[in-house]
Design a protein around this motif. Structure first.
Motif, PDB file in Angstrom:
ATOM      1  N   SER A   1       0.753  -1.310  -0.058  1.00  0.00           N
ATOM      2  CA  SER A   1       0.025  -0.013  -0.032  1.00  0.00           C
ATOM      3  C   SER A   1       0.849   1.364   0.113  1.00  0.00           C
ATOM      4  CB  SER A   1      -0.877  -0.069   1.230  1.00  0.00           C
ATOM      5  OG  SER A   1      -1.778  -1.128   1.312  1.00  0.00           O
ATOM      6  N   ARG A   2       2.132   1.304   0.728  1.00  0.00           N
ATOM      7  CA  ARG A   2       2.871   2.455   0.895  1.00  0.00           C
ATOM      8  C   ARG A   2       3.274   2.573  -0.530  1.00  0.00           C
ATOM      9  NH1 ARG A   2       4.618   4.365   5.688  1.00  0.00           N
ATOM     10  NH2 ARG A   2       3.964   3.122   7.286  1.00  0.00           N
ATOM     11  N   GLY A   3       3.675   1.725  -1.227  1.00  0.00           N
ATOM     12  CA  GLY A   3       4.239   1.715  -2.770  1.00  0.00           C
ATOM     13  C   GLY A   3       3.066   2.402  -3.639  1.00  0.00           C
ATOM     14  N   GLY A   4       1.763   1.881  -3.304  1.00  0.00           N
ATOM     15  CA  GLY A   4       0.638   2.409  -4.044  1.00  0.00           C
ATOM     16  C   GLY A   4       0.378   3.968  -4.040  1.00  0.00           C
ATOM     17  N   VAL A   5       0.760   4.601  -2.523  1.00  0.00           N
ATOM     18  CA  VAL A   5       0.693   5.921  -2.171  1.00  0.00           C
ATOM     19  C   VAL A   5       1.736   6.584  -3.152  1.00  0.00           C
ATOM     20  CG1 VAL A   5       0.564   7.661  -0.504  1.00  0.00           C
ATOM     21  CG2 VAL A   5      -0.489   5.541  -0.042  1.00  0.00           C
ATOM     22  N   LEU A   6       2.782   6.082  -2.754  1.00  0.00           N
ATOM     23  CA  LEU A   6       4.062   7.031  -3.662  1.00  0.00           C
ATOM     24  C   LEU A   6       4.042   7.038  -5.141  1.00  0.00           C
ATOM     25  CD1 LEU A   6       6.825   5.524  -1.077  1.00  0.00           C
ATOM     26  CD2 LEU A   6       5.817   7.740  -1.020  1.00  0.00           C
ATOM     27  N   PHE A   7       3.480   5.882  -5.694  1.00  0.00           N
ATOM     28  CA  PHE A   7       3.237   5.752  -7.038  1.00  0.00           C
ATOM     29  C   PHE A   7       2.134   6.786  -7.486  1.00  0.00           C
ATOM     30  CE2 PHE A   7       0.584   3.537 -10.658  1.00  0.00           C
ATOM     31  CZ  PHE A   7       1.719   3.632 -11.504  1.00  0.00           C
TER      32      PHE A   7
ATOM     33  N   ALA B   1       1.123  17.681  -1.203  1.00  0.00           N
ATOM     34  CA  ALA B   1       2.110  16.855  -0.394  1.00  0.00           C
ATOM     35  C   ALA B   1       1.802  16.907   1.404  1.00  0.00           C
ATOM     36  CB  ALA B   1       3.436  17.264  -0.558  1.00  0.00           C
ATOM     37  N   LEU B   2       1.362  17.941   1.676  1.00  0.00           N
ATOM     38  CA  LEU B   2       1.091  18.032   3.289  1.00  0.00           C
ATOM     39  C   LEU B   2      -0.200  17.168   3.773  1.00  0.00           C
ATOM     40  CD1 LEU B   2       1.474  22.139   3.797  1.00  0.00           C
ATOM     41  CD2 LEU B   2       2.645  20.104   5.171  1.00  0.00           C
ATOM     42  N   ILE B   3      -1.212  17.441   2.999  1.00  0.00           N
ATOM     43  CA  ILE B   3      -2.308  16.987   3.244  1.00  0.00           C
ATOM     44  C   ILE B   3      -2.065  15.299   2.908  1.00  0.00           C
ATOM     45  CG2 ILE B   3      -4.697  16.409   2.379  1.00  0.00           C
ATOM     46  CD1 ILE B   3      -4.980  19.184   1.552  1.00  0.00           C
ATOM     47  N   LEU B   4      -1.461  14.931   1.817  1.00  0.00           N
ATOM     48  CA  LEU B   4      -1.522  13.342   1.696  1.00  0.00           C
ATOM     49  C   LEU B   4      -0.475  12.871   2.617  1.00  0.00           C
ATOM     50  CD1 LEU B   4      -2.092  10.998  -0.605  1.00  0.00           C
ATOM     51  CD2 LEU B   4      -0.150  11.691  -1.760  1.00  0.00           C
ATOM     52  N   TYR B   5       0.632  13.458   2.928  1.00  0.00           N
ATOM     53  CA  TYR B   5       1.798  12.622   3.648  1.00  0.00           C
ATOM     54  C   TYR B   5       1.492  12.605   4.970  1.00  0.00           C
ATOM     55  CZ  TYR B   5       6.715  11.812   4.925  1.00  0.00           C
ATOM     56  OH  TYR B   5       7.907  11.392   5.193  1.00  0.00           O
ATOM     57  N   PHE B   6       0.694  13.411   5.676  1.00  0.00           N
ATOM     58  CA  PHE B   6       0.451  13.251   6.887  1.00  0.00           C
ATOM     59  C   PHE B   6      -0.956  12.559   7.273  1.00  0.00           C
ATOM     60  CE2 PHE B   6       3.104  16.878   7.125  1.00  0.00           C
ATOM     61  CZ  PHE B   6       4.154  16.217   7.825  1.00  0.00           C
ATOM     62  N   LEU B   7      -1.979  12.590   6.297  1.00  0.00           N
ATOM     63  CA  LEU B   7      -3.174  11.799   6.359  1.00  0.00           C
ATOM     64  C   LEU B   7      -2.680  10.226   6.395  1.00  0.00           C
ATOM     65  CD1 LEU B   7      -5.973  13.035   4.207  1.00  0.00           C
ATOM     66  CD2 LEU B   7      -6.044  12.814   6.703  1.00  0.00           C
ATOM     67  N   VAL B   8      -1.932   9.861   5.299  1.00  0.00           N
ATOM     68  CA  VAL B   8      -1.316   8.404   5.215  1.00  0.00           C
ATOM     69  C   VAL B   8      -0.378   8.027   6.429  1.00  0.00           C
ATOM     70  CG1 VAL B   8       0.035   6.896   3.790  1.00  0.00           C
ATOM     71  CG2 VAL B   8      -1.503   8.544   2.498  1.00  0.00           C
ATOM     72  N   GLY B   9       0.230   9.072   6.903  1.00  0.00           N
ATOM     73  CA  GLY B   9       1.222   8.741   8.074  1.00  0.00           C
ATOM     74  C   GLY B   9       2.437   8.151   7.544  1.00  0.00           C
ATOM     75  N   LEU B  10       2.928   8.760   6.320  1.00  0.00           N
ATOM     76  CA  LEU B  10       4.193   8.261   6.017  1.00  0.00           C
ATOM     77  C   LEU B  10       5.408   8.712   7.005  1.00  0.00           C
ATOM     78  CD1 LEU B  10       3.841   9.330   2.253  1.00  0.00           C
ATOM     79  CD2 LEU B  10       3.742   6.977   3.342  1.00  0.00           C
TER      80      LEU B  10
ATOM     81  N   GLY C   1      11.970   8.714 -10.085  1.00  0.00           N
ATOM     82  CA  GLY C   1      11.638   9.542  -9.066  1.00  0.00           C
ATOM     83  C   GLY C   1      10.775   8.663  -8.377  1.00  0.00           C
ATOM     84  N   PHE C   2      10.290   7.561  -8.454  1.00  0.00           N
ATOM     85  CA  PHE C   2       9.799   6.313  -7.992  1.00  0.00           C
ATOM     86  C   PHE C   2      10.526   5.484  -6.897  1.00  0.00           C
ATOM     87  CE2 PHE C   2       7.766   1.980  -7.443  1.00  0.00           C
ATOM     88  CZ  PHE C   2       6.684   2.180  -6.655  1.00  0.00           C
TER      89      PHE C   2
END
Length: 1500
Positions: free
Chosen positions: A565-571, A629-638, A716-717
Motif C-alpha cells: 500500500s505504501r508503494g501505491g501511495v508513492l506511485f 504533499a502536506l495533506i497526503l503525507y500526514f493523512l497517510v502517515g508516511l 523518481g519512484f
C-alpha cells in the motif's frame, strides 16, 4: 462615393431617380439573372445607349482622410493636454534648438508641439512623436514594397474525394500516398503580379473567395513559409525578402483576420506588452523606457477610442470581454504599438457590421496618415464610404491580376472594358462582380470584344494605359528607393540605433533576451491573474485528490501488510502530479497563433515565451505541490521525520516540473493538437507501465527493460520508495508457522513470509524488501534525484528548442470533398489542367443560363403559401441579475405570402430575438402579446410547419448535400408520403437552390455560399408554409450575398412567405426586399411598412419626420441606421420610437393588421399537419438515424483509426510488458496488473467517443430539435447503437493483441473475450455518453470523466487491497471496476496452482529431529501453501500460496466463483448508465422547469 456615373444613368434627364421606378425583381437563383434584369431595366429606362464612351466621366475623387479625434474626441483633447505638459517639461530640461539645427534634432523642436494662443495641431504632434521617436542622431525611416512578375505556387488540388475507413486502409492507396509525398501536386495560386505600394499609401485588394487575396497579402508581408514556392522580384526599398526576414522582420507585418489575443489580459496590458517589446533604445531626451511605453499606450488607446475599456479583459467566446469592434481596434493598436512600417490586414472586417467596418478603415487611414505606414487591406462587402479611403486597388481574378492602379479610376476602367455596374452597385462590389462569370453584366456592343476569363482580363490590363502608368510608377520608385545605397545605409543605421545595448546588431529583435524574458514573465503573471478561477480550481482538485487518497490509505501502520500500500501511495503521488499536467496541451495550442504572430512581428524569440512560462509556472506549481504533499503525507502517515518529508516534497515537486516539460515537448513538437494529445496519452501508458510499480524491474522482459532507463518516473519512484522504506523495520503481519499447536514455537523456528525477511526475526527491513522485490537501494536516492533534474533540464531545453524551430501551426487548405464514386464535374475539373479550366470559364455564363432555366421551372412546382402570419404587441422579458430586462417592446407586424420582409437594426436591437420569438424558438423568459395565422391562433405544430435558417450553418459535416436534404425530407414530410416522391422533391430542391453540381459534395467542406444554400434547401424540402432566416448574408463576400438574396427573392416570387434579419446591406441588396421592420436598441419599433420603389417610401417617412436628407448616391440602409442613431459613432436627439407610435404610418400599419385579422377569421383556422409531435414514428426515426450515424462513423476514418490504433498499440504494449507472465506469486500479480492496465484504456476511448457524440448533439439542439425532426430519445438510442459495434471491434482487436502475449490459459479465452471485448465496451460506451449528456462541451466531459474514473480506479481493490480500505469499503462494492477486474482476473487466473520463484520461497528451520512436513504439515493444512522439500530436516522452503485462488482471495478479495455474478452486475451497471444517459440529457439539456422556480411558485 465615386462620382463616375453608371452607363445606364449617363443621360441625366431620364435617370432612374427621376422616373422613381423599382427595377424588375430578379427571377432566378443565379447572380446573372439579377444583374441581367437590372441591366435590361437600366437600358429600357434610358433614352441613350448604355456606356456612351464619348461622355467624359467626372474627375476622380481623391481618397478621403479622417479626423484624428473620430473615435474619442474627449480623450483626444485630454491627450493634447498631456502631451503639452510632457513637451513643456522636456522643453525645460533642454534648450530650444535654433532654426539652423538639422531636422530631427529633437522630437519637440516643432512649434506646434508647444501649446500657444493658436490652434494646437494634434495630428502634427502625433505624427512627430510616431515618426521621430529616435534620439537626435536617428533619422526617420519608411518602407514601401515593389514587386514584379510575382508568382506563388501552392500544394494540392481544389476538389477531391471524401476519405472513408475503406479508402484509408486500402493497401493500394498507400502507394498513391507515397507518390503524392514524393511529388506533391502543385498549382499556381498567383501569377503575373506587378505593382508598387509607397509609404503613406493604402492599397485595397479585392477578389472572390479563393481568388488569392490572402496569398497576395501574406507574400507582400513576407510570410512565405506556407507556400511551396514564391518566384519573382520583390523588393522592400533596397532590401530583399531574405534581408527583411533576417534583420528587419518587425518592420513588415501580416495581421490575420481573426482577432486572437490572450483572453485574460486587459486591453491596456495587451497594448502595453506590444509597446514594451518594440520600444527603441534611443528615445526622446529625458524620457525613460517606461515613460515611452506609457506614452505609446496612451496615444493608441486614445486615438482608437479604447480608454473606457483599458481595464476590461479582451475576452473570447467563453470569457466575457470587449465587443467585436473594440477587439478589432485592440488588434490595430497592438500592431501599431510594434511600430511596423508595412502592414497587411487580411479580411479584417469579417463578421463586423458596416458601421464598425467603416470605423476600422477610418482607423487605418488615421494610422497611415500619421505614421506614413504602407497599408495593404483585403475586405469583403466594402461599402462606398469605406472604398473612398483607399489610394490604390488591386483586383484579383482566379490568381491573375485584373487591375492594379488608382482606386478612383478602377470603376471607369472596367466600364470601358465592356462591363457595367448594376443599379446603385458600390464600386467595390462592381470590381468583384466583373470577376464572376455569373455576376457581371456585359455592355451592349461588347459581346465579342470584352475579356471573358482570368487570362484575358490580365492580358487586357497589361496592354492598358493604367498598366503602363503602374510600370512607370514602379520604375520611379526603384530609381528613388531601391537603387540608392545611401538610403539603404540610412535605414540600417536607423534600425540599429533602436537595438538595446546587448542585442545582436543584425537581430530583428529590438530588446535583448533578458528584457524579453522580463516582459514575457510579467505578461504570464498577468495572464494567470486574469484567470484566477482556473488556478483556484486546479489547487482545489489537488487538495480534493489528496484528501481522497489520504483517507483511502489513512494512517498506515508499519506492518509488512502495508508495504504494498505504501508503494501505491508513492506511485499515485507521482502519477497524479504527472498526469494533471496533460491538461496543458490544448491551452498551449490555443496560444500558438498568438506566439506565431508575435514572433513573426519580431516582438520576441519564441523560446523566450516558453522559458517565461516555465519560470513563472515554477512557484505556482510549488504552491499546489505543497498543498497536495502536506495533506497526503500526514493523512497517510508516511515516515514522520522532517528530512524524509522534505525529500518527498522535493522529489514530487521536481518530478511535477519535469513532467510538465515532458508534455510541453509534445505540444511543441506537433503542429496539431490531436496527434499531440494522442502521443501524450500513449506516453502516459508507457510511463506508468515502466515506472517499476505495476511490474518490478527484475520481472520486465529484456527487450523492453530499456524503457525504464529513459523514464523519469522510474527514477523518481525509486527515490521516493528508498526514502520511505530505508528507516522502516516493519513487524511481520504473517509469521510461519503460527496458530493452534505452534504457541510455544521458538522464534528461531518461525519466519516472516514477506520478501526480505530474515529467519528468526519478526521485524522486516524495508531496505531488504526493496532490494529483493524491486532491486532498489538507498544509495541511489540522490543519484536518482540528480537524474530527474537532468531529465528536467534536458526536457526544458528540448522544449525551448522545439518552440524556436517549430512555431508553425497546421495550415488547412480549402478543398471541396465529394462522395466516393461521384461523377461530379467539379472533381474532374480540379484534376484537369489550367488551360481546360480557362476554356470552361468562358462557357460558365452559358451553363449558368441553363441552370437558371431549370431552377425557374423547379420553383414553379414549389409549394406556395396562402396564409398570412401576423403578430401584435409582442413583448419579451428575461430575468437578469438584479431584476428583469425587456428585449422586445410591443412589436407588431405581418408577413404576407410572396413577400420578402427584412428585420433590421443595429447590433443589440433584438433582431434575432424577434425572429426566435416569432418562430417559437426561445428558451426561458416571458413572452406576452399575440401571434396569428390568418387572424387565428397558431396551429399546435407551427414549429414543424415553418423553416428556420440560423446564422451559423449547422450540419453534420460528413453527410453529402443530397443526403442532408433527403434526411430532412424523410423525417419532416409525413411518413405516408412514398420515399420515391420524397427523393424526387429533393432533386427539385437541389435545382431550386442551384446545388445540382454540389449534390454529392460533403457539407463540411463546402464554401460559405453553398453551405448557406444547403441550409435553406434543408428547410425547403420540409415544404414549410414560412421561412425565417437569421442574417443569411453574414460572413459572405458581396457576390455570394447577392446570390443568396436573389434566391430568396425568387422563392418569395414563387409564393413563399419569408422573413429575414439582415445586417446593414448594400443598396442593391436592400432594394430586393418588399417590406421592412426596423428596431432600435431595447427592441422598440421605429418603422414597419413597404420600402417603396428605390426605397422612396421609407426615405420619405424619415425625411418628413425630422431626419436629414438622404443623398442621391447614399445607401438607404445606412442612411436610416445613421438617422436613428445606430452604430458606434452616430447619435440622434429625436426619439424615433415615440415618433413612430404617433405617426400616420403606424396607424395605417395597425389598420392593415386588423383588416388581415378580420379577413382571415372569415376562413377556417389553419389545421395541424401532424397527428402527433413528429411527422414519423419513433421506429422510423431510429432506423433513419442509425443509418446516418453508421455512415458518419464510416466517413470519419481519423476517428475510427485512432480508436483501433489505440487498442492495437496498447494491447501489444501491455501484452509484451507482461509477456508470458510466470506462474509465481509475482507472475500472478503481473497478470492482475495486465488486466488492471486494460481497464485504464477506457478513459481515452471514452474521451474520443464524447467528442463525436457532442457534435451530433450540437446539430440536434441547434437545428433539428426546434424543427421537430425527431425525438431526442431516438437520437440517444441511435447514437448508442451506432457506437457500440465499433467499440466492440476495437476491444476485439485489443483482446487479440493482449490475451496470448500475456500468457493467459487458452481455455479461459471465451469468458475473457465476452467480458473484455463485449460487456466492457458496452459499459464504457454508456458511461462515456452519459457523462457527455450532462456536459456543455468535450473539455468539461473529459474532466468529469477523468475525475469519476480516478474514484472508481482507486477503490477497485488493486492499488489498496480490500482488507485495507477501512471506511471506504462501501466504495469498493459500489465501483463497477471492482466487478470488471474480479470477473476477468478470477476467471483467467482462478483454479490454477502457483509455483513460487526462489525469491518468494521462505526458508524455515524446523526443530531438531523433525522433518519439514512434520513441523509445517498442520499449519499448511489450515493456512495453505506448500513445501518444496517436505522430507528435509533443515531449511524448509515454504511457499505461502499453492493456488491462485488463495492468493487472490486473501490479497485482493477476488473469487473465481463470482465470475458470472460479475457479468450480471456489470450488465446492471450498463442498464443504469443507459438510464442515466437519458435522464442526464433530459435534466441538463431539455428540462424547461426548475425546482427552485416550482418551490418559489408554491410558496407564493
Amino acid at each position: 462615393m465615386s462620382t463616375t456615373m453608371d452607363p445606364a444613368e449617363l443621360e441625366q434627364g431620364h435617370s432612374l431617380e427621376e422616373r422613381d421606378h423599382v427595377p424588375e425583381l430578379p427571377g432566378g437563383p443565379s447572380v446573372a439573372a439579377a444583374y441581367g434584369n437590372a441591366a435590361i431595366h437600366n437600358l429600357l429606362e434610358s433614352d441613350s445607349p448604355s456606356g456612351n464612351s464619348s461622355e467624359r466621366p467626372a474627375p476622380p475623387k481623391q481618397p478621403s482622410h479622417v479626423d484624428v479625434g473620430f473615435f474619442d474626441r474627449e480623450g483626444v483633447n485630454e491627450l493634447r493636454r498631456n502631451i503639452s505638459r510632457l513637451s513643456e517639461s522636456l522643453g525645460q530640461e533642454q534648450p530650444r534648438p535654433s532654426s539652423g539645427r538639422s531636422e530631427g534634432a529633437s522630437v519637440f523642436s516643432d512649434d506646434t508641439l508647444i501649446p500657444g494662443d493658436g490652434p494646437y495641431d494634434l495630428e502634427k504632434a502625433l505624427r512627430t512623436i510616431m515618426g521621430r521617436l529616435e534620439s537626435s542622431d536617428i533619422k526617420k525611416r519608411e518602407l514601401g514594397v515593389v514587386f514584379n512578375d510575382l508568382r506563388v505556387v501552392g500544394l494540392g488540388a481544389g476538389a477531391t474525394y471524401q476519405p472513408t475507413l475503406a479508402s484509408e486502409t486500402n493497401p493500394l492507396g498507400i502507394l498513391d500516398k507515397i507518390q503524392a509525398a514524393r511529388h506533391p501536386p502543385t498549382r499556381d495560386i498567383l501569377s503575373g503580379f506587378e505593382g508598387v505600394v509607397k509609404p503613406g499609401e493604402m492599397l485595397l485588394v479585392l477578389g472572390r473567395p479563393g481568388a488569392g487575396c490572402s496569398t497576395l497579402l501574406r507574400v507582400l508581408a513576407n510570410q512565405r513559409s506556407d507556400y511551396h514556392a514564391v518566384y519573382g522580384d520583390v523588393r522592400y526599398d533596397a532590401f530583399s525578402p531574405e534581408d527583411i526576414h533576417k534583420h528587419y522582420r518587425g518592420d513588415v507585418q501580416y495581421c490575420p483576420e481573426d482577432d486572437i489575443h490572450f483572453p485574460t489580459l486587459t486591453v491596456e496590458e495587451t497594448i502595453r506588452f506590444a509597446a514594451r517589446t518594440r520600444v527603441p533604445h534611443k528615445r526622446i531626451q529625458g524620457m525613460s523606457r517606461e515613460d515611452m511605453i506609457a506614452l505609446f499606450t496612451e496615444v493608441l488607446m486614445t486615438v482608437f477610442g479604447l480608454r473606457h475599456a483599458r481595464s476590461t479583459l479582451v475576452g473570447d467566446s467563453s470569457i466575457r470581454g470587449v465587443s467585436g469592434g473594440e477587439k478589432k481596434r485592440v488588434s490595430i493598436c497592438e500592431a501599431l504599438a510594434t511600430r511596423g512600417l508595412l502592414f497587411s490586414w487580411d479580411n479584417s472586417t469579417r463578421g463586423l457590421d458596416a458601421s464598425t467596418a467603416l470605423e476600422f478603415v477610418r482607423a487605418l487611414r488615421i494610422a497611415t496618415d500619421i505614421t506614413r505606414n504602407t497599408t495593404i487591406v483585403s475586405i469583403y462587402q466594402a461599402g462606398e464610404s469605406l472604398y473612398e479611403h483607399f489610394d490604390k486597388v488591386c483586383v484579383i481574378y482566379e490568381g491573375k491580376m485584373a487591375y492594379f492602379g488608382p482606386a478612383n479610376r478602377a470603376r471607369q476602367y472596367f466600364i470601358d472594358m465592356g462591363y457595367e455596374p448594376a443599379n446603385r452597385q458600390t464600386t467595390a462590389d462592381f470590381l468583384v462582380a466583373v470577376t464572376d462569370p455569373k455576376g457581371r453584366i456585359l455592355r451592349s456592343g461588347f459581346e465579342s470584344r470584352a475579356p471573358r476569363n482570368a487570362i484575358e482580363f490580365a492580358e487586357h490590363f497589361q496592354h492598358s494605359e493604367l498598366a503602363e502608368r503602374n510600370r512607370e510608377d514602379m520604375a520611379a520608385y526603384r530609381s528613388e528607393f531601391v537603387d540608392t545605397p545611401k538610403r539603404a545605409s540610412m535605414y540600417v543605421e536607423s534600425a540599429q540605433a533602436e537595438h538595446a545595448r546587448y542585442t545582436r546588431t543584425g537581430s530583428p529583435y529590438i530588446i535583448s533576451i533578458p528584457m524579453q524574458v522580463r516582459a514575457l514573465m510579467l505578461r504570464r503573471v498577468q495572464i494567470i491573474r486574469g484567470a484566477k478561477a482556473a488556478q483556484i480550481i486546479q489547487v482545489a482538485s489537488f487538495i480534493l485528490q489528496a484528501i481522497i487518497v489520504g483517507t483511502v490509505f489513512l494512517r498506515l501502520n508499519t506492518a509488512t501488510s502495508t508495504f504494498f500500500s505504501r508503494g501505491g501511495v508513492l506511485f499515485f503521488s507521482l502519477l497524479f502530479a504527472a498526469i494533471s499536467t496533460m491538461a496543458e496541451i490544448p491551452a498551449l495550442f490555443a496560444s500558438r497563433p498568438i506566439l506565431l504572430r508575435q514572433s513573426k512581428a519580431a516582438m520576441y524569440h519564441p523560446f523566450v515565451e516558453s522559458l517565461a512560462l516555465t519560470l513563472v509556472d515554477a512557484p505556482f506549481s510549488l504552491i499546489t505541490t505543497i498543498c497536495f504533499a502536506l495533506i497526503l503525507y500526514f493523512l497517510v502517515g508516511l515516515q514522520q521525520s522532517a528530512g524524509q518529508f522534505f525529500i518527498f516534497l522535493l522529489n514530487v515537486y521536481v518530478m511535477t516540473l519535469t513532467m510538465k516539460a515532458w508534455f510541453r515537448v509534445f505540444a511543441a513538437a506537433f503542429k496539431n493538437p490531436a496527434p499531440a494529445q494522442a502521443v501524450a496519452g500513449v506516453s502516459v501508458l508507457i510511463l506508468v507501465l515502466y515506472t517499476g510499480y505495476t511490474i518490478p524491474m527484475p520481472d520486465m522482459i529484456g527487450a523492453l527493460k530499456w524503457i525504464s532507463w529513459i523514464n523519469p518516473l522510474h527514477y523518481g519512484f525509486e527515490a521516493l520508495m528508498v526514502n520511505e522504506f530505508h528507516t522502516i523495520e516493519g513487524p511481520c503481519s504473517m509469521l510461519v508457522p503460527q496458530g493452534p499447536g505452534y504457541e510455544n514455537v521458538s522464534s528461531q523456528n518461525q519466519v516472516c513470509t514477506t520478501v526480505g525477511s530474515v529467519p528468526g526475526q519478526t521485524l522486516v527491513s524495508g531496505a531488504n524488501y526493496l532490494r529483493l522485490s524491486y532491486n532498489y537501494v538507498y544509495s541511489h536516492l540522490w543519484r536518482n534525484f540528480g537524474i530527474v533534474c537532468a531529465f528536467g533540464i534536458f526536457l526544458v531545453s528540448l522544449y525551448l528548442l522545439l518552440t524556436e524551430v517549430n512555431t508553425g501551426s497546421a495550415t488547412e487548405t480549402s478543398v471541396v470533398l465529394f462522395k466516393r464514386g461521384s461523377k461530379a464535374a467539379i472533381v474532374k475539373e480540379a484534376d484537369g489542367d489550367d488551360e481546360e479550366k480557362q476554356r470552361s470559364d468562358a462557357s460558365t455564363a452559358a451553363s449558368a443560363a441553363e441552370e437558371e432555366k431549370a431552377a425557374r421551372e423547379a420553383l414553379k412546382e414549389a409549394p406556395a403559401s396562402r396564409n398570412t402570419f401576423s403578430w401584435e404587441n409582442l413583448c419579451y422579458t428575461v430575468p437578469v441579475k438584479g431584476g428583469q430586462r425587456r428585449l422586445l417592446d410591443n412589436v407588431s407586424g405581418f408577413v404576407a405570402p410572396g413577400k420578402l420582409t427584412a428585420l433590421m437594426g443595429e447590433s443589440g436591437a433584438g433582431k434575432t430575438t424577434l425572429l426566435n420569438v416569432l418562430s417559437e424558438r426561445t428558451s426561458g423568459g416571458v413572452i406576452t402579446g399575440n401571434r396569428f395565422m390568418n387572424g387565428n391562433p397558431l396551429p399546435p405544430d407551427f414549429q414543424a410547419q415553418t423553416g428556420y435558417c440560423q446564422q451559423m450553418d449547422t450540419h453534420l459535416a460528413t453527410a453529402t448535400v443530397r443526403e442532408a436534404l433527403l434526411f430532412s425530407a424523410k423525417l419532416r414530410q409525413p411518413q405516408s408520403t412514398p420515399l420515391a416522391e420524397k427523393e424526387a422533391f429533393v432533386e427539385k430542391c437541389l435545382q431550386m437552390c442551384g446545388l445540382e453540381a454540389y449534390a454529392d459534395a460533403v457539407v463540411g467542406s463546402l464554401g460559405v455560399e453553398h453551405r448557406k444554400r444547403t441550409t435553406i434547401a434543408v428547410e425547403l424540402v420540409a415544404k414549410p408554409s414560412m421561412i425565417f432566416l437569421d442574417e443569411p448574408t453574414s460572413g459572405l463576400d458581396s457576390q455570394s450575398a447577392w446570390a443568396i438574396v436573389c434566391f430568396l427573392r425568387n422563392l418569395a416570387d414563387s409564393g413563399q412567405s419569408i422573413v429575414c434579419t439582415i445586417h446593414q446591406p448594400s443598396a442593391e441588396l436592400f432594394e430586393v426586399f418588399d417590406r421592412l421592420l426596423l428596431l432600435r436598441k431595447g427592441g422598440q419599433m421605429v418603422y414597419f411598412g413597404d420600402l417603396g420603389s428605390k426605397s422612396t417610401q421609407l426615405i420619405k417617412y424619415f425625411e418628413s419626420h425630422g431626419g436629414r436628407r438622404c443623398g442621391e448616391a447614399e445607401n438607404p440602409a445606412e442612411y436610416i441606421l445613421d438617422v436613428i442613431g445606430a452604430g458606434a459613432t452616430a447619435t440622434t436627439v429625436a426619439d424615433w420610437h415615440d415618433i413612430w407610435k404617433k405617426s400616420d404610418e403606424a396607424s395605417d400599419a395597425q389598420q392593415q393588421l386588423e383588416a388581415i385579422h378580420d379577413e382571415g377569421r372569415q376562413r377556417p383556422p389553419v389545421k395541424a399537419t401532424l397527428q402527433g409531435k413528429y411527422a414519423t414514428s419513433w421506429a422510423y426515426q431510429l432506423a433513419t438515424l442509425i443509418v446516418r450515424d453508421l455512415q458518419a462513423h464510416w466517413r470519419d476514418p481519423v476517428y475510427l483509426m485512432a480508436k483501433f490504433g489505440l487498442n492495437i498499440f496498447s494491447g501489444l504494449l501491455i501484452g509484451f510488458t507482461f509477456f508470458k507472465a510466470k506462474t509465481s506469486v509475482q507472475g500472478t500479480q503481473d497478470q492482475l496488473f495486465a488486466v488492471y492496465m486494460s481497464t485504464i484504456l477506457s478513459v481515452p476511448l471514452s474521451n474520443q467517443l464524447q467528442v463525436f457524440w457532442l457534435e451530433h448533439r450540437r446539430v440536434y439542439e441547434i437545428r433539428e430539435r426546434p424543427s421537430r425532426m425527431y425525438s431526442w430519445t431516438a437520437l440517444l438510442s441511435s447514437q448508442l447503437l451506432a457506437e457500440i459495434p465499433w467499440n466492440i471491434l476495437g476491444s476485439s482487436l485489443y483482446f487479440l493483441c493482449w490475451f496470448w502475449t500475456v500468457g493467459f490459459p487458452e481455455d479461459r479465452a471465451g469468458y475473457t473475450y465476452l467480458m473484455l471485448a463485449v460487456v466492457f465496451p458496452l459499459y464504457y460506451t454508456t458511461i462515456g455518453q452519459a457523462v457527455a449528456a450532462m456536459s456543455p462541451n468535450a473539455e468539461i466531459a473529459a474532466l468529469i470523466f477523468s475525475f469519476l474514473f480516478s474514484f472508481v480506479i482507486i477503490f477497485n481493490g488493486v492499488l489498496q487491497p480490500f482488507r485495507e480500505l477501512g471506511w471506504w469499503q462501501w466504495m469498493n462494492r459500489l465501483s463497477p471496476f471492482t466487478y470488471v477486474i474480479e470477473g476477468l482476473v478470477g476467471q483467467a487466473l482462478g483454479k490454477r496452482s502457483i509455483t513460487c520463484s526462489s525469491v518468494e520461497l521462505v526458508p524455515i528451520m524446523p526443530p531438531s529431529g523433525q522433518s519439514c512436513s512434520q513441523f509445517l504439515g498442520p499449519f499448511i493444512s489450515s493456512a495453505g501453501g506448500y513445501l518444496t522439500n517436505p522430507d528435509a530436516t533443515s531449511d524448509c522452503l515454504y511457499c505461502a500460496y499453492s493456488t491462485t485462488d488463495a492468493f487472490l482471495s486473501q490479497s485482493f478479495n477476488i473469487f473465481y466463483s463470482h465470475r458470472w455474478r460479475n457479468v450480471g452486475l456489470l450488465c446492471a451497471y450498463i442498464i443504469f448508465n443507459t438510464f442515466a444517459l437519458f435522464a442526464f440529457m433530459y435534466l441538463f439539456r431539455l428540462r424547461t422547469w426548475s425546482v427552485r422556480a416550482m418551490l418559489r411558485k408554491k410558496s407564493n
